[in-house]
Design a protein around this motif. Sequence first.
Motif, PDB file in Angstrom:
ATOM      1  N   ALA A  39     -33.315  53.467  31.760  1.00 21.78           N
ATOM      2  CA  ALA A  39     -32.786  54.355  30.897  1.00 21.78           C
ATOM      3  C   ALA A  39     -31.685  53.885  30.261  1.00 21.78           C
ATOM      4  N   PHE A  40     -30.842  53.985  31.148  1.00 22.66           N
ATOM      5  CA  PHE A  40     -29.422  53.246  31.089  1.00 22.66           C
ATOM      6  C   PHE A  40     -29.156  52.166  31.083  1.00 22.66           C
ATOM      7  N   SER A  41     -29.930  51.297  31.943  1.00 24.81           N
ATOM      8  CA  SER A  41     -29.646  50.175  32.005  1.00 24.81           C
ATOM      9  C   SER A  41     -28.278  49.996  33.019  1.00 24.81           C
ATOM     10  N   ASP A  42     -28.238  48.202  33.380  1.00 21.47           N
ATOM     11  CA  ASP A  42     -26.458  47.474  34.262  1.00 21.47           C
ATOM     12  C   ASP A  42     -25.184  49.008  33.517  1.00 21.47           C
ATOM     13  N   GLN A  43     -25.689  48.124  32.036  1.00 20.93           N
ATOM     14  CA  GLN A  43     -24.126  47.969  31.149  1.00 20.93           C
ATOM     15  C   GLN A  43     -24.758  49.140  29.590  1.00 20.93           C
ATOM     16  N   PRO A  44     -24.918  50.250  29.993  1.00 20.75           N
ATOM     17  CA  PRO A  44     -24.537  51.216  28.751  1.00 20.75           C
ATOM     18  C   PRO A  44     -23.706  50.450  27.517  1.00 20.75           C
ATOM     19  N   TRP A  45     -24.090  51.126  26.430  1.00 15.24           N
ATOM     20  CA  TRP A  45     -22.304  51.336  25.780  1.00 15.24           C
ATOM     21  C   TRP A  45     -22.663  52.737  25.666  1.00 15.24           C
ATOM     22  N   LEU A  46     -20.640  52.899  24.928  1.00 13.09           N
ATOM     23  CA  LEU A  46     -20.786  53.904  25.233  1.00 13.09           C
ATOM     24  C   LEU A  46     -19.893  53.887  23.937  1.00 13.09           C
ATOM     25  N   ALA A  47     -20.474  54.860  23.030  1.00 15.06           N
ATOM     26  CA  ALA A  47     -19.417  54.714  21.736  1.00 15.06           C
ATOM     27  C   ALA A  47     -18.903  56.435  21.124  1.00 15.06           C
ATOM     28  N   THR A  48     -17.881  56.096  21.836  1.00 10.00           N
ATOM     29  CA  THR A  48     -16.582  57.269  21.913  1.00 10.00           C
ATOM     30  C   THR A  48     -15.756  56.204  21.745  1.00 10.00           C
ATOM     31  N   ASP A  49     -14.763  57.019  21.460  1.00 11.14           N
ATOM     32  CA  ASP A  49     -12.766  56.605  20.841  1.00 11.14           C
ATOM     33  C   ASP A  49     -12.553  56.939  22.266  1.00 11.14           C
ATOM     34  N   PRO A  50     -11.717  55.593  23.024  1.00 11.18           N
ATOM     35  CA  PRO A  50     -10.804  55.544  24.353  1.00 11.18           C
ATOM     36  C   PRO A  50      -9.784  56.493  24.315  1.00 11.18           C
ATOM     37  N   VAL A  51      -9.438  56.761  23.295  1.00 12.14           N
ATOM     38  CA  VAL A  51      -8.191  57.693  23.421  1.00 12.14           C
ATOM     39  C   VAL A  51      -8.878  58.869  23.844  1.00 12.14           C
ATOM     40  N   LEU A  52      -9.428  59.750  22.644  1.00  8.30           N
ATOM     41  CA  LEU A  52     -10.180  60.978  22.613  1.00  8.30           C
ATOM     42  C   LEU A  52     -10.854  60.511  23.424  1.00  8.30           C
ATOM     43  N   SER A  53     -12.004  59.675  24.262  1.00 10.45           N
ATOM     44  CA  SER A  53     -12.579  60.228  25.367  1.00 10.45           C
ATOM     45  C   SER A  53     -12.222  58.596  26.604  1.00 10.45           C
ATOM     46  N   PRO A  54     -11.202  58.701  27.196  1.00 11.63           N
ATOM     47  CA  PRO A  54     -10.956  57.850  27.986  1.00 11.63           C
ATOM     48  C   PRO A  54     -11.849  57.282  29.365  1.00 11.63           C
TER      49      PRO A  54
END
Length: 404
Positions: free
Chosen positions: A192-207
């Motif tokens: 389900a996650f696949s080899d390249q999931p996308w993470l839709a969070t801010d890199p400052v708030l959620s590095p």
Amino acid sequence: MRVVLSTYGSRGSVEPMVGLAVRLRELGAEVRVCAPPDEEFVERFAGVGVETVPAGAPVRPLVTTVTPGSAAGLAERAAALMDVQFGTVAEAAEGCDALVATGPLPVTACARSVADQLGIRYVHASHQPVALPSPHRRPPGRRGRPLPEGVADNRALWDLDAQLANTMFGEAVNTRRAAVGLPPLDNVRDYAFSDQPWLATDPVLSPWQPTGLDVVQTGAWTLPDERPLPAGLSAFLDAGPAPVYVGFGSQPLGAPQEFAKAAIEAVRAQGRRAVIARGWAELAPVDDQDDCFAVGEVNQQALFRRAAAVVHHGSAGTTTTAAQAGAPQVVVPQGADQPYWADRVAGLGVGAAHDGPTPTVESLSAALRTALTPGTRARATAVAGTVRTDGATVAAKLLLDALG
């Protein structure tokens, strides 16, 4: 290009898809969204002119009636969500070039199966990092399947989590895959996650700390909200100093009026007024004093910019919106990914993390004293200038570039 988005969950799962759908459409793609049929979600998509396909049962009755953490009825709910993906979503995806899915594992595993069945591109999107396998943190745990205490090896725990996912959902997913001619899976979660999931969070708030998983962090998927504040709320804001916002969004609360009572007394103890967001828990003022104002659905972006502090449950969306507004935060986490966001708020110095899910007047007063200091306000203002606002555009461009 034609893209179908599939989501199932409360506001935190639906709202980011609004942002992505709008940006995809602006870049010339034809977009439709399969989403829960709750009236507020249907109206939200209609308000931005995005086609929606009702998918699954309304979410609000489930969220407000299911005991938090309980596995009662889980198998039946999961089976229904799987059938929606192989039915409604598969029909909506016919002739499309890509399928982007978010939500619980029964949704995303079957959404990817549909994409494979149709031979189209699949993207798994996560709006918080906690569920993505990482040696840097423990898995969040699954309903009715607690992880063993005292195990410090996070990799071993994530391996166990994959086994639990197979036990809970593997047979049901594979039965449906077999019905459409797809081979069985031996690792439902990672598929389900696949080899390249996308993470839709801010890199400052959620590095995101690098792992063996090739995670693509796009930034949070948000849209500017241009709606005016209701006249009554604007008048309340203009009539005195900045109030403290108290709201728990789609989060169910066991004793909502006890929450409201503790929050209002704590806010008053700081000499502040309060704006109470009703949310799905139906919070309400505890008396008729004029220092409290209750609101329903409202432009949080505009409201938070005028708040002295924001007290909330710690969803990814509310945390990000408050951070973008430069509002100090007090996070009272109830579960899921919310303790993570509470830790991030405290770690960044933009607010306080409440210890535990049940606030008292004393505990919330202590957290508010931290949030309301000039230093916290200055830090929140500084961090606001670093939070990205283009995450949905980044994701839309990535997808369309990958499609050709």
